[in-house]
Design a protein around this motif. Structure first.
Motif, PDB file in Angstrom:
ATOM      1  N   GLN A  60      -2.344  18.090 -17.777  1.00  0.00           N
ATOM      2  CA  GLN A  60      -3.071  16.926 -18.285  1.00  0.00           C
ATOM      3  C   GLN A  60      -4.156  17.357 -19.273  1.00  0.00           C
ATOM      4  O   GLN A  60      -4.384  16.683 -20.288  1.00  0.00           O
ATOM      5  N   LEU A 113      -8.388  16.539 -13.540  1.00  0.00           N
ATOM      6  CA  LEU A 113      -7.181  16.721 -14.346  1.00  0.00           C
ATOM      7  C   LEU A 113      -6.515  18.059 -14.049  1.00  0.00           C
ATOM      8  O   LEU A 113      -7.178  19.072 -13.836  1.00  0.00           O
ATOM      9  N   LYS A 151     -10.142   7.327 -19.432  1.00  0.00           N
ATOM     10  CA  LYS A 151      -9.557   8.135 -20.519  1.00  0.00           C
ATOM     11  C   LYS A 151     -10.578   8.382 -21.624  1.00  0.00           C
ATOM     12  O   LYS A 151     -10.654   9.481 -22.179  1.00  0.00           O
ATOM     13  N   GLU A 192      -2.431  18.109 -22.551  1.00  0.00           N
ATOM     14  CA  GLU A 192      -2.082  16.861 -23.241  1.00  0.00           C
ATOM     15  C   GLU A 192      -3.320  16.249 -23.891  1.00  0.00           C
ATOM     16  O   GLU A 192      -3.262  15.776 -25.029  1.00  0.00           O
TER      17      GLU A 192
END
Length: 175
Positions: A68, A64, A52, A71
């Motif tokens: 994603q 991703l 991350k 986000e």
């Protein structure tokens, strides 16, 4: 019989000691399994958190999905907003501190000017003597008193006498 009795005691002590060792080994093996599971879980969390972090730095984004990535973008925008807010507050605090320092320096400069004027007045009084007939008028500067008490030689080339009162700044004529 005495020998049998003491032998029996030794054997009993050995058996009880062996049982105690087995009991103490069993919890340590269980603890070892628990520790292994905790260690594996912590390693997994570390790997996920490291991934991350790399993604927040813009690395390893290929895996991703679009959702994603959106986000991640929201998270980064939120973090950037917090960073900018904190940065702005620190800059404002620094400006306020510098403004306070500026005001303190202005006040100190005023005090120093007053001290300088008092020192000049004291020096002038010392030079003129205590019995001098100089009359100080309100608003009259020490320089004008000096110029009145000690007139400067005339800079005019004519032989006329100069009867004007000099108040500090010399008069420049445009001849």
């Amino acid at each position: 019989m005495l020998f049998d009795k003491s032998m029996k005691q030794v054997i009993d002590r050995y058996d009880s000691h062996s049982k105690n060792l087995q009991k103490s080994e069993a919890p340590s093996q269980l603890q070892s399994h628990i520790d292994d599971g905790t260690c594996a879980r912590l390693k997994q969390e570390l790997a996920e958190t490291s991934l991350k972090l790399r993604q927040m730095r813009g690395e390893e984004l290929q895996r991703l999905s679009v959702q994603q990535l959106q986000e991640l973008e929201k998270t980064l925008e939120s973090g950037l907003g917090s960073v900018l807010k904190t940065k702005s507050q620190k800059i404002l605090d620094e400006i306020s501190g510098l403004e306070r320092k500026r005001m303190e320096l202005i006040e100190e400069n005023s005090r120093l000017k007053e001290q300088l004027q008092v020192t000049r007045m004291a020096r002038m009084e010392t030079q003129l003597g205590v019995d001098s007939e100089i009359v100080y008028e309100e608003g009259q500067s020490s320089e004008s008193v000096t110029n009145t008490s000690y007139p400067r030689p005339s800079t005019d080339t004519d032989d006329c006498s100069d009867t004007s009162l000099r108040l500090g700044l010399p008069f420049f004529s445009s001849k």
